[in-house]
Design a protein around this motif. Structure first.
Motif, PDB file in Angstrom:
ATOM      1  N   ALA A  79       0.811  -1.209  -0.040  1.00 51.00           N
ATOM      2  CA  ALA A  79      -0.138   0.170  -0.018  1.00 51.00           C
ATOM      3  C   ALA A  79       0.982   1.146  -0.055  1.00 51.00           C
ATOM      4  O   ALA A  79       1.919   1.371   0.832  1.00 51.00           O
ATOM      5  CB  ALA A  79      -1.041  -0.142   1.177  1.00 51.00           C
ATOM      6  N   LEU A  80       0.484   2.276  -0.641  1.00 45.80           N
ATOM      7  CA  LEU A  80       1.292   3.328  -0.854  1.00 45.80           C
ATOM      8  C   LEU A  80       0.529   4.507   0.034  1.00 45.80           C
ATOM      9  O   LEU A  80      -0.977   4.779  -0.242  1.00 45.80           O
ATOM     10  CB  LEU A  80       1.213   3.862  -2.416  1.00 45.80           C
ATOM     11  CG  LEU A  80       1.962   5.429  -2.424  1.00 45.80           C
ATOM     12  CD1 LEU A  80       3.364   5.527  -1.884  1.00 45.80           C
ATOM     13  CD2 LEU A  80       1.775   5.828  -3.834  1.00 45.80           C
ATOM     14  N   LEU A  81       0.973   5.207   0.955  1.00 50.76           N
ATOM     15  CA  LEU A  81       0.522   6.086   1.727  1.00 50.76           C
ATOM     16  C   LEU A  81       1.054   7.491   1.099  1.00 50.76           C
ATOM     17  O   LEU A  81       2.239   7.769   1.536  1.00 50.76           O
ATOM     18  CB  LEU A  81       0.709   5.961   3.021  1.00 50.76           C
ATOM     19  CG  LEU A  81       0.448   4.696   3.959  1.00 50.76           C
ATOM     20  CD1 LEU A  81       0.494   4.777   5.603  1.00 50.76           C
ATOM     21  CD2 LEU A  81      -1.140   4.237   3.428  1.00 50.76           C
ATOM     22  N   ARG A  82       0.124   8.426   0.487  1.00 52.42           N
ATOM     23  CA  ARG A  82       0.581   9.468   0.259  1.00 52.42           C
ATOM     24  C   ARG A  82       0.376  10.691   1.463  1.00 52.42           C
ATOM     25  O   ARG A  82      -0.737  11.209   1.677  1.00 52.42           O
ATOM     26  CB  ARG A  82      -0.166  10.165  -1.020  1.00 52.42           C
ATOM     27  CG  ARG A  82      -0.010   9.255  -2.222  1.00 52.42           C
ATOM     28  CD  ARG A  82      -0.755   9.508  -3.322  1.00 52.42           C
ATOM     29  NE  ARG A  82      -0.414   8.816  -4.646  1.00 52.42           N
ATOM     30  CZ  ARG A  82       0.674   9.166  -5.494  1.00 52.42           C
ATOM     31  NH1 ARG A  82       1.780  10.085  -5.141  1.00 52.42           N
ATOM     32  NH2 ARG A  82       0.867   8.278  -6.578  1.00 52.42           N
ATOM     33  N   ILE A  83       1.383  10.935   2.332  1.00 52.01           N
ATOM     34  CA  ILE A  83       1.170  11.460   3.652  1.00 52.01           C
ATOM     35  C   ILE A  83       1.340  12.979   3.296  1.00 52.01           C
ATOM     36  O   ILE A  83       2.600  13.231   2.873  1.00 52.01           O
ATOM     37  CB  ILE A  83       1.836  11.091   4.615  1.00 52.01           C
ATOM     38  CG1 ILE A  83       1.735   9.531   4.728  1.00 52.01           C
ATOM     39  CG2 ILE A  83       1.707  11.768   5.986  1.00 52.01           C
ATOM     40  CD1 ILE A  83       2.570   8.875   5.739  1.00 52.01           C
TER      41      ILE A  83
END
Length: 474
Positions: free
Chosen positions: A378-382
């Motif tokens: 999963a990619l978290l764009r924070i």
């Protein structure tokens, strides 16, 4: 017990009259061309034409303890069904230009002036509508200022500023000193090229500390060209050709398409070694043009960190001067929600002063990775959208791999990946990080993503809430 501080003001007659004005008396104008020199109607150039329509106005949001908080806010005037599902509201030109119909074409742009006012008034979202484009796209973003109906004394202009966005034209950069600001009952269409992949954010640049604190801020991300590498071709070779293509003249690049090569900017250094990574299948997605497949992900989640000072918002609604020196956030949120609302499904609604409930916080904050469906990364764009706080965000049981910071891949000039594993990241206002969660060897279960700042784990006076959500591994 849930309490409400909202004052039930009647709607000002002056702005209600504006809703009923005929189209000729207003200056709303929505633009989305179907072709441009870079993207002619019958193709030939990379990328596409993308469009979005947003309102600048006000609204209300619900905090984790039930308090209704007043907002200055942007709202959706296109992609309404997508926004309600927590997705970007950005559309291709064909979908955008359809005739809006709530049942048959709910994602088309609202263009009728009376419907713009009827939909936009008190319909602000927090955070602001999500935007997502692909490298080489041309992006036409229309902002229509519908006025802040709870504050008829304020003739506030609004703008859109893409924070940290590369090579922005000053005319379209949203800084009023160098560009334009949009008056009430007016529209302006911003134009952007999409040059560099990464996670950014956008906000109103009129008295920024006030308008950001009051809610006029959201996220934008750009997907990489590498997603378009044909199946079976080498990612390394595509990136190598990209670096070579930087030397192309403007004319040669134009002749070849929107870019001289598929990955034409050459922003990313070549990997230190050719790992022979190839595009394995159609639909595989990457966070950056990495050349080695290291930023591949299966599912992505925008995570927007933010906070509110309830006293500042209350004063902002009651015709009094705000205290900037005394600004102190007491509600801390992910995607506009405090725990336990961060794990609630579907859009949240808040009742406005006219008695009508509207979708105030449509974006969920629960992170779900379904291993049974083949998802492992999963990619978290924070993004940290706060104007006053640094925040540390941590995980328990699921390590984070930080691959990029402030929309730049972590790689040195020799091509060595500088990614690092950690269980916490710290961001200040205006910063972003791209983080991968790999659950290949993580048992199914529920884990937590939360702030380690103890005062960020409360909903004003209520303990145990705030900036926390769940990571669900299925």
């Amino acid at each position: 017990m849930r309490i409400s501080r909202v004052l039930k003001f009647g709607l000002p007659a002056a702005l209600l009259a504006l809703v009923a004005l005929p189209a000729a008396a207003q200056s709303f104008s929505v633009q989305c061309p179907t072709s441009t020199p870079l993207h002619p109607a019958k193709g030939g150039a990379a990328g596409a034409i993308k469009c979005q329509h947003i309102s600048g106005g006000d609204g209300f949001a619900t905090m984790g303890d039930g308090t209704q908080t007043y907002l200055f806010a942007f709202g959706p005037l296109s992609g309404l069904d997508r926004i309600a599902k927590g997705l970007p509201g950005t559309q291709d030109a064909v979908s955008f230009n359809r005739e809006y119909d709530a049942a048959k074409a709910p994602n088309a742009a609202i263009k009728d002036p009376q419907l713009i006012m009827g939909t936009g008034v008190l319909n602000g979202n927090f955070p602001a509508p999500l935007m997502a484009i692909d490298e080489d796209d041309e992006f036409f973003l229309t902002l229509s200022n519908v006025g802040m109906i709870m504050r008829p004394d304020l003739f506030e202009q609004h703008t859109v500023h893409f924070h940290g966005y590369p090579n922005a034209s000053s005319y379209f950069d949203g800084v009023p000193d160098a560009s334009v600001a949009i008056n009430i009952a007016g529209s302006f269409t911003y134009y952007y090229n999409a040059p560099d992949a990464g996670t950014y954010f956008w906000h109103c640049h009129i008295t920024p500390p006030e308008h950001l604190q009051m809610g006029m801020v959201g996220q934008l991300y750009v997907r990489p060209r590498q997603n378009r590498v044909p199946v079976g071709q080498s990612l390394y070779q595509a990136l190598m050709k990209a670096n070579q293509a930087v030397s192309l003249s403007t004319a040669a690049a134009s002749q070849a398409g929107a870019c001289g090569d598929l990955l034409c900017t050459g922003q990313t250094p070549l990997p230190a070694a050719d790992t022979s990574a190839k595009q394995p299948a159609a639909g595989i997605t990457y966070a950056y043009n990495d050349g080695d497949g290291s930023t591949r992900y299966d599912v992505e989640y925008p995570i927007q960190m933010m906070g509110f000072d309830p006293d500042f918002h209350f004063v902002g609604m009651t015709f009094n001067a705000e205290s900037f020196a005394g600004l102190k956030d007491k509600y801390f949120m992910l995607n506009g929600r405090s725990y336990p609302d961060t794990v609630a499904a579907g859009p949240m609604e808040t009742q406005s002063s006219d008695g009508k409930s509207r979708q105030s916080q449509p974006m969920p904050a629960t992170i779900t990775i379904n291993k049974t469906a083949g998802q492992t990364r999963a990619l978290l764009r924070i993004s940290d959208l706060s104007v006053s706080e640094h925040t540390t965000l941590a995980t328990i049981g699921v390590p984070m791999t930080v691959i990029a910071q402030n929309a730049r891949l972590l790689r040195d000039m020799a091509g060595n990946n500088l990614y690092y594993n950690t269980n916490s990241v710290t961001l200040g206002g205006g910063e972003s990080m791209d983080v991968l969660l790999d659950v290949s060897n993580i048992p199914a279960g529920t884990y937590f993503l939360y702030s380690t700042n103890l005062d960020h784990l409360s909903n004003d006076a209520e303990n145990f809430g705030g900036m926390m959500t769940e990571i669900r591994v299925l």
